[in-house]
Design an enzyme around this catalytic site. Structure first.
Site, short mmCIF file in Angstrom:
data_model
loop_
_atom_site.label_atom_id
_atom_site.label_comp_id
_atom_site.label_asym_id
_atom_site.label_seq_id
_atom_site.Cartn_x
_atom_site.Cartn_y
_atom_site.Cartn_z
N LYS A 1 -2.61 6.45 1.46
CA LYS A 1 -2.37 6.90 2.83
C LYS A 1 -1.37 8.06 2.79
CE LYS A 1 -2.18 4.66 7.33
NZ LYS A 1 -3.37 5.31 7.87
N ARG B 1 0.84 -1.21 0.00
CA ARG B 1 0.00 0.00 0.00
C ARG B 1 0.87 1.25 0.00
NH1 ARG B 1 -4.44 0.26 4.57
NH2 ARG B 1 -2.63 0.82 5.82
N GLU C 1 -16.09 6.26 4.84
CA GLU C 1 -15.35 5.76 6.00
C GLU C 1 -15.25 6.86 7.04
OE1 GLU C 1 -11.21 4.84 5.31
OE2 GLU C 1 -11.06 6.27 3.68
N1 PLP Z 1 -9.13 4.32 6.71
C1 PLP Z 1 -8.32 5.31 7.06
C2 PLP Z 1 -8.62 6.67 6.60
C3 PLP Z 1 -7.18 5.04 7.84
O1 PLP Z 1 -6.35 6.01 8.22
C4 PLP Z 1 -6.93 3.72 8.27
C5 PLP Z 1 -5.75 3.41 9.07
O2 PLP Z 1 -4.76 2.94 8.61
C6 PLP Z 1 -7.82 2.72 7.89
C7 PLP Z 1 -8.91 3.05 7.11
C8 PLP Z 1 -7.60 1.31 8.29
O3 PLP Z 1 -6.60 0.71 7.53
P1 PLP Z 1 -5.74 -0.49 8.13
O4 PLP Z 1 -6.71 -1.53 8.52
O5 PLP Z 1 -4.90 -0.92 6.99
O6 PLP Z 1 -4.98 0.05 9.26
C1 COI Z 2 -3.85 3.32 11.59
O1 COI Z 2 -4.86 2.72 11.98
O2 COI Z 2 -2.75 2.79 11.53
C2 COI Z 2 -3.93 4.71 11.17
O3 COI Z 2 -3.04 5.16 10.53
C3 COI Z 2 -5.08 5.52 11.55
C4 COI Z 2 -4.69 6.78 12.23
C5 COI Z 2 -5.92 7.55 12.39
C6 COI Z 2 -3.99 6.55 13.53
#
Ligand code: PLP
Ligand code: COI
Length: 341
Positions: A184, A82, A220
């Site tokens: 991200k 990612r 989201e």
């Molecule tokens: N959506 C957003 C905007 C995020 O910042 C995060 C955090 O990483 C997620 C979703 C969840 O992603 P992940 O499950 O890969 O941490």
């Molecule tokens: C994560 O879950 O790793 C994120 O980056 C989300 C952030 C809002 C702390």
């Protein structure tokens, strides 16, 4: 290995400086070897690309102590991939996947004293990131970049742990159609700050963002994807090109189908449908699965039947299975667990 004297069970989601972080520089068109350093500070030119035009991307993943005392991380290959996609979208060089996983391994091993003990409720949060380093004044990508990875022990992202959250429908958008919502990048979070500060001032835990084009579909929150459960126990999760492809959500879809035998629908979710769901949760690395009890749309309250006191039954099963896999209590699918030691 003697652990640091930290009150693990009372940690919030904050920064605690640890001993080592990994740094690699991209100059002259190539990444250098990379090193661990004890220096937590960065000295930058006043005109650095990241400071002027926000050319920065990041990741988030965790290291866990398992029931039998190993230290592991969860699907770091997906974070590496990612981050490669995020970097490519912002015209940054990609940091190779095997080097990303090596940096994760080195940083966790070097900071073993900060990896919270099994059963403490805390984990070690890892934050890889990359940014444009050299001076950039016309709008263009930087030439030189730095990749860094530090870690910090953390507790629950939301105060109150597993207590259901109250969220509101935001009037602000998080991502533009055809924008950067699916990567991200720091810029997505900068523009969510006003919305989160005002949400907190008004007593809400988070914002629910709707699709920016029609404002009829659920996207989201500022830091997690949504999972809903129907009254007949189907798991439903929004599909959209402008949300972050959460690794937790993708893993939970597999857990729901393969471990719990639940039907899963990944599809567009109309806001209109939300009142009919039985359970709602926010899923992400930081959020794990945090249950939502109430969603407020401009004064109109949707109270999830699962209630405001604890997680709904399906959310709980998903949570227990996922965290069971992460902490070694439940066998993991092939390739999900990266053992550090
Ligand atoms: N959506 C957003 C905007 C995020 O910042 C995060 C955090 O990483 C997620 C979703 C969840 O992603 P992940 O499950 O890969 O941490
Ligand atoms: C994560 O879950 O790793 C994120 O980056 C989300 C952030 C809002 C702390």
């Amino acid at each position: 290995m003697e652990k640091k004297n930290i009150d693990w069970s009372n940690l919030g989601f904050g920064y605690v400086q640890t001993d080592y972080r990994y740094v690699s520089n991209f100059t002259g068109g190539a990444w250098d070897e990379g090193v661990l350093t004890e220096d937590a500070n960065i000295v930058l030119n006043e005109c650095a690309g990241v400071l002027q035009y926000a050319q920065t991307v990041f990741e988030g993943l965790k290291a866990y102590t398992t029931e039998d005392g190993h230290i592991v991380t969860f699907r770091p290959d997906l974070n590496a991939e990612r981050m490669m996609a995020s970097a490519a979208r912002l015209e940054m060089p990609v940091f190779p996947k095997e080097r990303f996983i090596d940096a994760v391994t080195q940083v966790v091993a070097a900071n073993e004293a900060y990896v919270p003990p099994y059963g403490s409720g805390a984990t070690l949060y890892l934050r890889p990131y990359m940014f444009g380093m050299n001076s950039v004044i016309g709008v263009k990508p930087a030439d030189d970049y730095q990749f860094r990875l530090f870690c910090t022990p953390v507790g629950p992202y939301f105060k109150g742990g597993a207590k259901p959250l109250t969220i509101r429908v935001s009037d602000f958008d998080r991502a533009a159609p055809n924008g950067t919502g699916d990567i991200k990048a720091g810029l997505n979070y900068a523009m969510s700050l006003h919305a989160i500060v005002t949400a907190h001032e008004e007593g809400y835990d988070e914002n629910m963002y709707l699709d920016p084009k029609t404002r009829t579909k659920v996207e989201e929150t500022g830091g997690a994807n949504f999972l809903f459960v129907t009254r007949d126990n189907k798991v439903v999760t929004p599909k959209s090109g402008s949300i972050l492809p959460s690794i937790t959500r993708r893993s939970l879809v597999h857990v729901a189908q393969e471990y719990l035998g639940l039907e899963v629908e990944e599809r567009e979710v109309l806001f209109e449908e939300v009142k009919d769901f039985a359970e709602c949760g926010l899923c992400g690395t930081a959020a794990v699965i945090s249950p939502v009890g109430k969603i407020v749309d401009h004064g109109k309250e949707i109270c999830l039947p699962s209630g405001m006191t604890e997680m709904g039954p399906v959310t709980r099963k998903l949570y227990e299975t996922l965290t069971g896999i992460q902490m070694g209590r439940i066998p993991a699918p092939e390739g999900w667990i990266h053992v550090i030691k």
